[in-house]
Design a protein around this motif. Structure first.
Motif, PDB file in Angstrom:
ATOM      1  N   LEU A  49     -12.708 -16.843 -15.902  1.00  0.00           N
ATOM      2  CA  LEU A  49     -12.148 -18.172 -16.155  1.00  0.00           C
ATOM      3  C   LEU A  49     -12.837 -19.263 -15.342  1.00  0.00           C
ATOM      4  CD1 LEU A  49      -8.322 -17.316 -16.110  1.00  0.00           C
ATOM      5  CD2 LEU A  49      -9.813 -17.573 -18.103  1.00  0.00           C
ATOM      6  N   MET A  50     -13.541 -18.874 -14.288  1.00  0.00           N
ATOM      7  CA  MET A  50     -14.155 -19.846 -13.393  1.00  0.00           C
ATOM      8  C   MET A  50     -15.402 -20.478 -14.016  1.00  0.00           C
ATOM      9  SD  MET A  50     -13.631 -17.712  -9.807  1.00  0.00           S
ATOM     10  CE  MET A  50     -14.605 -18.849  -8.818  1.00  0.00           C
ATOM     11  N   LYS A  51     -15.731 -21.666 -13.556  1.00  0.00           N
ATOM     12  CA  LYS A  51     -16.917 -22.364 -14.035  1.00  0.00           C
ATOM     13  C   LYS A  51     -18.191 -21.610 -13.632  1.00  0.00           C
ATOM     14  CE  LYS A  51     -14.786 -26.926 -13.268  1.00  0.00           C
ATOM     15  NZ  LYS A  51     -14.926 -28.207 -12.541  1.00  0.00           N
ATOM     16  N   PRO A  52     -19.246 -21.689 -14.426  1.00  0.00           N
ATOM     17  CA  PRO A  52     -20.517 -21.074 -14.015  1.00  0.00           C
ATOM     18  C   PRO A  52     -21.069 -21.669 -12.714  1.00  0.00           C
ATOM     19  CG  PRO A  52     -20.545 -21.600 -16.349  1.00  0.00           C
ATOM     20  CD  PRO A  52     -19.307 -22.233 -15.790  1.00  0.00           C
ATOM     21  N   SER A  53     -20.639 -22.881 -12.391  1.00  0.00           N
ATOM     22  CA  SER A  53     -21.087 -23.540 -11.160  1.00  0.00           C
ATOM     23  C   SER A  53     -20.141 -23.304  -9.984  1.00  0.00           C
ATOM     24  CB  SER A  53     -21.204 -25.044 -11.393  1.00  0.00           C
ATOM     25  OG  SER A  53     -19.943 -25.579 -11.821  1.00  0.00           O
ATOM     26  N   ALA A  54     -19.087 -22.530 -10.194  1.00  0.00           N
ATOM     27  CA  ALA A  54     -18.040 -22.394  -9.176  1.00  0.00           C
ATOM     28  C   ALA A  54     -18.441 -21.436  -8.066  1.00  0.00           C
ATOM     29  CB  ALA A  54     -16.741 -21.916  -9.826  1.00  0.00           C
ATOM     30  N   LEU A  55     -17.813 -21.638  -6.902  1.00  0.00           N
ATOM     31  CA  LEU A  55     -17.989 -20.783  -5.734  1.00  0.00           C
ATOM     32  C   LEU A  55     -16.665 -20.126  -5.374  1.00  0.00           C
ATOM     33  CD1 LEU A  55     -20.025 -23.253  -3.473  1.00  0.00           C
ATOM     34  CD2 LEU A  55     -20.946 -21.489  -4.996  1.00  0.00           C
ATOM     35  N   LEU A  56     -16.746 -18.885  -4.912  1.00  0.00           N
ATOM     36  CA  LEU A  56     -15.581 -18.156  -4.415  1.00  0.00           C
ATOM     37  C   LEU A  56     -15.745 -17.964  -2.910  1.00  0.00           C
ATOM     38  CD1 LEU A  56     -12.968 -16.423  -4.984  1.00  0.00           C
ATOM     39  CD2 LEU A  56     -14.515 -14.446  -5.099  1.00  0.00           C
ATOM     40  N   ILE A  57     -14.708 -18.319  -2.144  1.00  0.00           N
ATOM     41  CA  ILE A  57     -14.718 -18.170  -0.696  1.00  0.00           C
ATOM     42  C   ILE A  57     -13.574 -17.246  -0.290  1.00  0.00           C
ATOM     43  CG2 ILE A  57     -14.631 -19.354   1.537  1.00  0.00           C
ATOM     44  CD1 ILE A  57     -17.009 -20.223  -0.155  1.00  0.00           C
ATOM     45  N   ASN A  58     -13.891 -16.246   0.530  1.00  0.00           N
ATOM     46  CA  ASN A  58     -12.847 -15.336   1.009  1.00  0.00           C
ATOM     47  C   ASN A  58     -12.946 -15.171   2.524  1.00  0.00           C
ATOM     48  OD1 ASN A  58     -10.814 -13.483   1.322  1.00  0.00           O
ATOM     49  ND2 ASN A  58     -11.863 -11.799   0.288  1.00  0.00           N
ATOM     50  N   THR A  59     -12.029 -15.831   3.228  1.00  0.00           N
ATOM     51  CA  THR A  59     -11.902 -15.640   4.677  1.00  0.00           C
ATOM     52  C   THR A  59     -10.577 -14.964   4.996  1.00  0.00           C
ATOM     53  OG1 THR A  59     -11.039 -17.899   4.878  1.00  0.00           O
ATOM     54  CG2 THR A  59     -13.389 -17.573   5.317  1.00  0.00           C
ATOM     55  N   ALA A  60      -9.991 -14.312   3.987  1.00  0.00           N
ATOM     56  CA  ALA A  60      -8.683 -13.666   4.160  1.00  0.00           C
ATOM     57  C   ALA A  60      -8.864 -12.164   4.365  1.00  0.00           C
ATOM     58  CB  ALA A  60      -7.786 -13.978   2.966  1.00  0.00           C
ATOM     59  N   ARG A  61      -8.852 -11.402   3.266  1.00  0.00           N
ATOM     60  CA  ARG A  61      -9.015  -9.953   3.341  1.00  0.00           C
ATOM     61  C   ARG A  61      -9.837  -9.472   2.148  1.00  0.00           C
ATOM     62  NH1 ARG A  61      -7.766 -10.416   7.852  1.00  0.00           N
ATOM     63  NH2 ARG A  61      -6.221  -9.281   9.081  1.00  0.00           N
ATOM     64  N   GLY A  62     -10.698  -8.501   2.399  1.00  0.00           N
ATOM     65  CA  GLY A  62     -11.555  -7.979   1.342  1.00  0.00           C
ATOM     66  C   GLY A  62     -10.798  -7.359   0.191  1.00  0.00           C
ATOM     67  N   GLU A  63      -9.614  -6.807   0.485  1.00  0.00           N
ATOM     68  CA  GLU A  63      -8.835  -6.134  -0.551  1.00  0.00           C
ATOM     69  C   GLU A  63      -8.371  -7.067  -1.665  1.00  0.00           C
ATOM     70  OE1 GLU A  63      -7.609  -3.907   3.309  1.00  0.00           O
ATOM     71  OE2 GLU A  63      -8.459  -5.836   2.721  1.00  0.00           O
ATOM     72  N   GLY A 115     -24.162 -14.355 -13.840  1.00  0.00           N
ATOM     73  CA  GLY A 115     -24.133 -15.807 -13.751  1.00  0.00           C
ATOM     74  C   GLY A 115     -22.814 -16.417 -14.172  1.00  0.00           C
ATOM     75  N   GLN A 116     -21.750 -15.609 -14.162  1.00  0.00           N
ATOM     76  CA  GLN A 116     -20.428 -16.150 -14.502  1.00  0.00           C
ATOM     77  C   GLN A 116     -19.966 -17.158 -13.463  1.00  0.00           C
ATOM     78  OE1 GLN A 116     -17.909 -12.633 -14.975  1.00  0.00           O
ATOM     79  NE2 GLN A 116     -17.568 -13.207 -17.101  1.00  0.00           N
ATOM     80  N   ILE A 117     -20.297 -16.929 -12.193  1.00  0.00           N
ATOM     81  CA  ILE A 117     -20.045 -17.906 -11.141  1.00  0.00           C
ATOM     82  C   ILE A 117     -21.346 -18.089 -10.357  1.00  0.00           C
ATOM     83  CG2 ILE A 117     -17.602 -17.296 -10.997  1.00  0.00           C
ATOM     84  CD1 ILE A 117     -18.205 -15.930  -8.311  1.00  0.00           C
ATOM     85  N   ALA A 118     -21.412 -19.177  -9.596  1.00  0.00           N
ATOM     86  CA  ALA A 118     -22.671 -19.522  -8.930  1.00  0.00           C
ATOM     87  C   ALA A 118     -22.855 -18.805  -7.605  1.00  0.00           C
ATOM     88  CB  ALA A 118     -22.730 -21.030  -8.710  1.00  0.00           C
ATOM     89  N   GLY A 119     -21.755 -18.470  -6.922  1.00  0.00           N
ATOM     90  CA  GLY A 119     -21.933 -17.849  -5.618  1.00  0.00           C
ATOM     91  C   GLY A 119     -20.618 -17.488  -4.966  1.00  0.00           C
ATOM     92  N   ALA A 120     -20.733 -16.771  -3.849  1.00  0.00           N
ATOM     93  CA  ALA A 120     -19.549 -16.363  -3.091  1.00  0.00           C
ATOM     94  C   ALA A 120     -19.892 -16.339  -1.613  1.00  0.00           C
ATOM     95  CB  ALA A 120     -19.061 -14.982  -3.547  1.00  0.00           C
ATOM     96  N   GLY A 121     -18.951 -16.788  -0.808  1.00  0.00           N
ATOM     97  CA  GLY A 121     -19.064 -16.724   0.640  1.00  0.00           C
ATOM     98  C   GLY A 121     -17.951 -15.862   1.183  1.00  0.00           C
TER      99      GLY A 121
END
Length: 329
Positions: A228-242, A256-262
């Protein structure tokens, strides 16, 4: 004789704990290297307190066989590795350091957002290889977004998400959030807009995770939500890997469904070389930025957390009720 079993880094205790207020006749048992329940029980089965690393498992077996145990205290915010229900059944407090490192984690969240947007890792490598001018030209033509131009969606609205929102507001970012209950005070104070989770994923440029691990949140970010996310979207997870289905994230980045993840955290930890996120195709390497689960590990946060642990241990030893109880006692 009061005994405290310390199941976290001895060096951290030596660095961050002020032990001057601990009674001289107390015994501190440093059990960082006690790797089985049997070893723990043999070394400290009669301990009164456990001071545990936030990712250290404290099992039902340990709890049921420590007859003097009064309190299990997580060094950090997380406590999902502790069998809290077994502790509750035996009237043993389980406590954590809720909100103690919220500001620190919020800083790490902003760092990952900016680093991905500015392609920090890729740019560093290109400059080191003598391609500074080519990198600059390419980045300009590809387009560099400013954080203030982004719609940021916060998933979960606890203390870390609130601190993140406070830091994003001066950038000028549009802020939305999803939480199982509305947070009217935060909406009014910080100008947050509530969105259902699927709408948040559809509309936002950056999705930032701020949830605890529960049966309901485990694997929450999966192929459906990533699609559902934009192809240009970023995902950030500073919570928990699970919280993230890692193979689904690999697929989304590769396609290329999303642009990146931190990511400041993966699952399981410690991270092993066969983790799927460490084995992305070469052309996807710069889409993914890692930090070694250090979001909440600043000097100031650890000093604050250790102070709370020892204050709670002393309180319980004096028959008083501790703060930050998480198992319903």
């Amino acid at each position: 004789m009061t005994k405290v079993l310390i199941l976290t880094s001895t060096k951290r205790v030596e660095k961050f704990s002020d032990l001057s207020g601990i009674p001289k006749d107390w015994v501190l048992i440093f059990g960082e290297n006690l790797n089985t329940d049997d070893a723990v029980l043999q070394a400290a089965g009669d301990a009164d307190f456990i001071f545990a690393d936030a990712v250290r498992e404290i099992s039902k077996t340990v709890i049921d066989n420590m007859s003097n145990l009064k309190l299990i205290h997580s060094e950090g915010v997380g406590y999902n590795k502790i069998d809290s229900q077994s502790a509750k059944e035996k009237n043993i407090y389980v406590c954590n350091n809720t909100a103690a490192n919220s500001g620190a984690v919020a800083e790490q969240t902003i760092l990952l957002m900016l680093s991905l947007q500015r392609r920090l890792l890729e740019g560093d490598q290109l400059v080191r290889s003598g391609r500074q001018i080519q990198a600059k030209g390419s980045f300009i033509l590809d387009g560099i977004a400013e954080l203030g131009s982004c719609h940021v969606g916060l998933v979960g609205m606890g203390s870390i998400a609130i601190e993140t929102a406070k830091r994003l507001k001066p950038f000028g970012s549009q802020l939305s959030y999803f939480n199982r209950s509305r947070k009217n005070d935060a909406e009014n104070e910080l100008g947050l807009c509530y969105l259902p989770l699927e709408e948040l994923c559809k509309q936002c440029d950056i999705i930032s995770l701020h949830l605890p691990v529960t049966p309901e949140t485990t694997g929450l970010i999966n192929a459906k939500l990533l699609s559902l996310m934009k192809p240009s979207a970023l995902l950030i997870n500073t919570a928990r890997g699970e919280l993230v289905v890692q193979n689904d994230l690999v697929a989304a980045l590769s396609a290329g469904q999303i642009a990146g993840a931190g990511l400041d955290t993966l699952y399981p930890e410690p991270v092993m070389p066969d983790n799927p996120l460490l084995n992305l195709p070469e052309n996807c390497h710069y889409k993914l930025l890692f930090s070694p689960h250090i979001g909440g590990t600043t000097k100031q946060a650890f000093e604050k957390m250790h102070k709370t642990v020892w204050s709670n241990i002393l309180a319980v030893s004096n028959g008083e009720r501790p703060i930050n109880i998480v198992n319903g006692l």
